[in-house]
Design a protein around this motif. Structure first.
Motif, PDB file in Angstrom:
ATOM      1  N   SER A   1     -14.571 -10.823  51.001  1.00 38.42           N
ATOM      2  CA  SER A   1     -14.708  -9.376  51.159  1.00 38.42           C
ATOM      3  C   SER A   1     -16.141  -8.955  50.865  1.00 38.42           C
ATOM      4  CB  SER A   1     -13.756  -8.662  50.199  1.00 38.42           C
ATOM      5  OG  SER A   1     -14.170  -8.870  48.852  1.00 38.42           O
ATOM      6  N   LEU A   2     -16.470  -7.751  51.286  1.00 36.75           N
ATOM      7  CA  LEU A   2     -17.808  -7.221  50.995  1.00 36.75           C
ATOM      8  C   LEU A   2     -18.021  -7.102  49.493  1.00 36.75           C
ATOM      9  CD1 LEU A   2     -18.254  -4.443  53.706  1.00 36.75           C
ATOM     10  CD2 LEU A   2     -18.944  -6.837  53.776  1.00 36.75           C
TER      11      LEU A   2
ATOM     12  N   ARG B   1     -19.063 -10.435  48.092  1.00 41.65           N
ATOM     13  CA  ARG B   1     -20.462 -10.737  48.419  1.00 41.65           C
ATOM     14  C   ARG B   1     -21.406  -9.898  47.551  1.00 41.65           C
ATOM     15  NH1 ARG B   1     -19.526 -13.665  53.240  1.00 41.65           N
ATOM     16  NH2 ARG B   1     -17.678 -12.935  54.349  1.00 41.65           N
TER      17      ARG B   1
ATOM     18  N   THR C   1     -16.278 -11.818  60.208  1.00 37.58           N
ATOM     19  CA  THR C   1     -15.934 -10.722  59.292  1.00 37.58           C
ATOM     20  C   THR C   1     -17.136 -10.189  58.518  1.00 37.58           C
ATOM     21  OG1 THR C   1     -15.413 -12.340  57.566  1.00 37.58           O
ATOM     22  CG2 THR C   1     -13.602 -11.622  58.983  1.00 37.58           C
ATOM     23  N   PHE C   2     -18.319 -10.579  58.901  1.00 40.89           N
ATOM     24  CA  PHE C   2     -19.494 -10.215  58.103  1.00 40.89           C
ATOM     25  C   PHE C   2     -20.721 -10.178  59.006  1.00 40.89           C
ATOM     26  CE2 PHE C   2     -22.647 -11.577  54.639  1.00 40.89           C
ATOM     27  CZ  PHE C   2     -22.760 -10.288  54.149  1.00 40.89           C
TER      28      PHE C   2
ATOM     29  N   LEU D   1     -24.452  -8.549  58.748  1.00 40.66           N
ATOM     30  CA  LEU D   1     -25.453  -7.776  58.020  1.00 40.66           C
ATOM     31  C   LEU D   1     -26.260  -6.879  58.948  1.00 40.66           C
ATOM     32  CD1 LEU D   1     -26.850 -10.320  55.397  1.00 40.66           C
ATOM     33  CD2 LEU D   1     -25.471  -8.304  54.960  1.00 40.66           C
TER      34      LEU D   1
ATOM     35  N   ASP E   1     -22.361  -3.554  61.041  1.00 40.20           N
ATOM     36  CA  ASP E   1     -21.733  -2.514  60.225  1.00 40.20           C
ATOM     37  C   ASP E   1     -21.925  -2.703  58.724  1.00 40.20           C
ATOM     38  OD1 ASP E   1     -18.879  -2.363  62.476  1.00 40.20           O
ATOM     39  OD2 ASP E   1     -20.815  -1.336  62.524  1.00 40.20           O
ATOM     40  N   ASP E   2     -22.270  -3.907  58.301  1.00 40.16           N
ATOM     41  CA  ASP E   2     -22.355  -4.186  56.864  1.00 40.16           C
ATOM     42  C   ASP E   2     -23.755  -3.936  56.311  1.00 40.16           C
ATOM     43  OD1 ASP E   2     -19.667  -4.980  56.896  1.00 40.16           O
ATOM     44  OD2 ASP E   2     -20.221  -6.991  57.543  1.00 40.16           O
ATOM     45  N   HIS E   3     -24.331  -2.813  56.714  1.00 42.54           N
ATOM     46  CA  HIS E   3     -25.717  -2.543  56.303  1.00 42.54           C
ATOM     47  C   HIS E   3     -25.820  -2.179  54.828  1.00 42.54           C
ATOM     48  CE1 HIS E   3     -24.451   1.660  56.756  1.00 42.54           C
ATOM     49  NE2 HIS E   3     -24.047   1.343  57.985  1.00 42.54           N
TER      50      HIS E   3
ATOM     51  N   VAL F   1     -24.435  -3.889  52.410  1.00 46.05           N
ATOM     52  CA  VAL F   1     -24.717  -5.175  51.770  1.00 46.05           C
ATOM     53  C   VAL F   1     -26.129  -5.636  52.100  1.00 46.05           C
ATOM     54  CG1 VAL F   1     -23.928  -7.556  51.486  1.00 46.05           C
ATOM     55  CG2 VAL F   1     -22.269  -5.747  51.950  1.00 46.05           C
TER      56      VAL F   1
END
Length: 786
Positions: free
Chosen positions: A574-575, A578, A668-669, A671, A674-676, A678
């Protein structure tokens, strides 16, 4: 062996060996005298000994001898009066366990179907209410907790056991959609008997019923049980104060690890705040975990229907003992509403939910409460209104306008209030309707149900139900683990929530005191902590887990660091996990251990990324001051004691694995997608590693910055600018200009553009500070004689 034991053994021998129906029926009749309810029943003491010592063994003997040929030796009437009656008239708790254990252990057979048929009759004839009533009496008399725990698990998991055993041949009564409503009806029957006992002045414990309710709700069956239980409790508590107090005790005695599921179910099922107040009483004042669920989880960490909000906040407002929580919730909601980060990164639906909650809270405030909190409301309104009006989304801007108008109308005693122009649609009209103030004193709807005759029953809480609280004392005497391996075992397998909580609280200190043992299991312990989830609410759980993980890393640095960084870009994380790895990487506890000469600063990790900004400004300001010459008189500063930087050798194990795969998206990850959030956090972490390590990482970090310098998210850009600060502060100026001349000049040009044009104020500030650092470095080099 006692005389009764001999009689029971002789009867079992007859049942096992005889094929004479008359002899078998006589043996069963002899034993039934000890069960009671017959004309020639045995004396009370003998009956008590039989049910306490011999009954379960006799039942197992009946089941073990069951076969088609054997049962046919009895007539149908004899089967009902002699064989069936032991299961339908005997102590229900023992009967239930023997029946269920027999079903689980049997294969497909006539015996299995007969036992299932008896269990079906047991349920249909009120067996579960009899079972729970017997346990309530056992608890009042300090019964066996192990036996009761076994019984609890079997009662709640009955549908699972029968489904696994019977597969497609299962009976409808054992289906969850039928069993749990039946269980709810049986609970009402038990509560009725408890009510009758109290009116007769007798003590009785409700704890087991509460445990059944809590465990059922926790197992995902609260819809099935509460759809029957809540309406019945609503009717029973309308005019009867004893039933109100029974209902309050029912939820108060639910164990903490299950209270969330029960409270959430009651909140969703109650048709109004007055009903919820009747059902829960002042639970949120008495139980801290219930308070956390109501004031935090249901309001700030998720979003649901408007009716749920009105129930929750109306419940807090209905009693003077709970109103302080209403004010507390309003302030926390306004803090979230006024967070620029929340406005930028939260889903609009969640922002709508928070806005509705604020409007409902405001509608419940009384004039004295508004006067005493008026300044805080005004400050929150101004900050939150600005955040919303700065948004690019029209819907978010409109939410800000409506909430600001509502706050303004409540705190303005004279003069004009705020007014905005916006579209009038269904959402707007719903929000407007929530602003209607609630008149009347708190608790009027609840207190109207009380009568003088009811009040005679109660003079204090202690006068109502003298419960046995031995379990609470046992919890206080619990021993905490003293070995690392015991901690791992508890965290990975224990269902004892109190033991689990105690382990979390001592784990860090155990790790630090037992370095050698920790090194032996460091990888296993790091894995457990990285995957550990909060089984029950523990205050400061996140910090406890983080500090334990840092302690493991300190104790066995290189292997643990290599493991953590190898997992950062792995699948199925999961985020949050991380982010946890990044938390360990730049933990001040870790860096301060190795870097005696480095100034200590802390970068707190919160859900809101804006929380990280002041720290980087502070560290950059401090270093700028240290590198700027000032011609002024004053006392000289004492240089801090310096020592070798041991962290630089470890920092590389963090830095390079973290930086090398940032541009490779996983399923699922991503960077760069959408996971900006993190990604921004990663940039800050790399900056901190660079700063504390003072190692040869500058070129790699600058390439990272250059690849992402035009990122659209302001938090990511802030992290990149912080990374530039670390490079300028850590890499020797001579090396910076000799080895990275082109990159230096390009970065200077980019910083100038950011300082002038970036829409984010913090980005502009950091860019200006970096430009100032660059200018100081150039001046320093020019002043050095060639």
């Amino acid at each position: 062996m006692s005389p009764i034991g001999h009689v029971v053994r002789e009867a079992i021998n007859i049942l096992s060996s005889s094929r004479n129906g008359v002899q078998i029926s006589e043996a069963l009749g002899t034993i039934k005298c000890y069960l009671g309810g017959t004309e020639n029943q045995a004396p009370l003491k003998e009956r008590e000994e039989f049910t306490r010592v011999h009954f379960s063994a006799f039942l197992r003997g009946l089941v073990s001898n069951l076969s088609p040929d054997w049962i046919e030796l009895l007539t149908s009437d004899q089967q009902k009066e002699l064989w069936d009656s032991f299961f339908l008239e005997g102590p229900a708790d023992q009967v239930f366990l023997v029946l269920l254990d027999s079903i689980i252990s049997m294969g497909p057979s006539f015996c299995l179907m007969k036992v299932i048929s008896i269990l079906e009759q047991f349920l249909q004839t009120g067996g579960m209410s009899a079972l729970m009533w017997e346990v309530c009496h056992q608890q009042a008399q300090a019964g066996l907790p192990t036996f009761q725990e076994t019984l609890l698990n079997k009662v709640v998991c009955l549908p699972d056991h029968l489904c696994n055993k019977l597969q497609g041949n299962n009976l409808p009564i054992f289906f969850p959609q039928n069993y749990f409503p039946l269980l709810a009806t049986e609970i009402i029957q038990v509560l009725q008997r408890i009510s009758d006992s109290l009116r007769d002045g007798l003590d009785c414990s409700i704890s087991f019923v509460s445990q059944v309710l809590g465990k059922v709700c926790m197992h995902g069956r609260r819809e099935e049980i509460l759809k029957v239980l809540v309406p019945r409790l609503m009717d029973l508590t309308k005019v009867d104060c004893i039933w109100q107090r029974i209902c309050w005790r029912l939820v108060e005695c639910v164990p903490d690890r299950w209270i969330e599921a029960v409270v959430c179910g009651f909140v969703q099922k109650a048709p109004g705040a007055d009903v919820l107040s009747r059902l829960l009483g002042n639970l949120v004042v008495k139980n801290k975990k219930a308070q956390f669920v109501v004031t935090q989880k249901l309001l700030l960490q998720q979003y649901s229907y408007t009716a749920v909000l009105q129930n929750l906040l109306g419940y807090l407002a209905l009693d003077s003992l709970r109103r302080y929580l209403l004010i507390k919730v309003l302030k926390e909601l306004l803090e979230t509403w006024g967070s620029s980060s929340a406005v930028k990164h939260s889903p609009v639906e969640q922002q709508l939910y928070v806005s509705k909650a604020i409007l409902i809270c405001l509608s419940h405030l009384k004039e004295p409460e508004i006067e005493s909190n008026g300044q805080e409301l005004l400050t929150s309104m101004m900050g939150g209104m600005k955040c919303h009006l700065d948004s690019n989304l029209p819907r978010v801007r409109r939410l800000g306008m409506i909430v600001a108008e509502s706050i303004s109308s409540r705190i303005t005693t004279d003069g004009p209030c705020l007014k905005f122009q916006y579209e009038d649609d269904d959402e707007t009209r719903e929000l407007k309707s929530l602003q209607q103030t609630h008149e009347g004193g708190e608790g009027d709807m609840v207190k109207s149900t009380w009568t003088n005759s009811c009040l005679r029953f109660f003079h204090s809480d202690d006068d109502l139900i003298p419960y046995d609280m031995s379990e609470d004392k046992e919890l206080k005497k619990m021993k905490v683990p003293v070995y690392i391996r015991d901690c791992i075992e508890v965290l990975t397998g224990s269902e004892d929530m109190d033991k689990w909580e105690a382990t979390m609280k001592v784990l860090e200190s155990l790790i630090r005191r037992n370095s050698a043992t920790t090194r032996e299991v460091s990888m296993e312990l790091a894995k457990v902590l990285l995957h550990l989830e909060e089984k029950t609410y523990i205050e400061g759980f996140v910090e406890l887990r983080k500090r334990a993980l840092v302690a493991v890393t300190i104790t066995d640095a290189v292997p643990v660091v290599q493991y953590l960084t190898s997992q950062f870009y792995s699948l199925n994380y999961s985020l949050c996990q991380r982010m946890d790895i990044l938390d360990v990487s730049d933990s001040p506890l870790l860096s301060s251990l190795f870097c005696r000469s480095s100034p200590f600063f802390y970068l707190p990790i919160h859900k809101s990324p804006c929380c990280t900004r002041p720290n980087w400004r502070r560290i950059v300001d401090e270093r700028i001051k240290s590198k700027t010459r000032r011609l002024a008189k004053g006392q000289s500063l004492v240089e801090p004691a310096c020592g070798p930087n041991k962290f630089s050798s470890l920092a590389g194990h963090f830095f390079f694995p973290l930086i090398q795969n940032f541009d490779r998206p996983l399923v699922t990850f991503d960077l760069l997608g959408d996971d900006h959030l993190v990604l921004g956090r990663l940039a800050h972490t790399l900056a901190i590693l660079m700063y504390f390590a003072a190692a040869a990482m500058g070129k790699s970090l600058l390439e990272f910055v250059w690849a992402l310098r035009f990122h659209t998210d302001s938090y990511v850009r802030q992290g990149l600018l912080s990374a530039v600060s670390s490079i300028l502060l850590s890499v020797p100026s001579e090396r910076l200009l000799e080895d990275m001349t082109d990159e230096f000049l390009e970065t200077q040009s980019w910083l100038a553009d950011v300082a002038e044009k970036d829409p984010d104020g913090d980005c502009r500030r950091l860019a200006w500070q970096n430009l100032l650092l660059m200018e100081n470095l150039l001046k320093k080099l020019r002043s050095v004689p060639s």
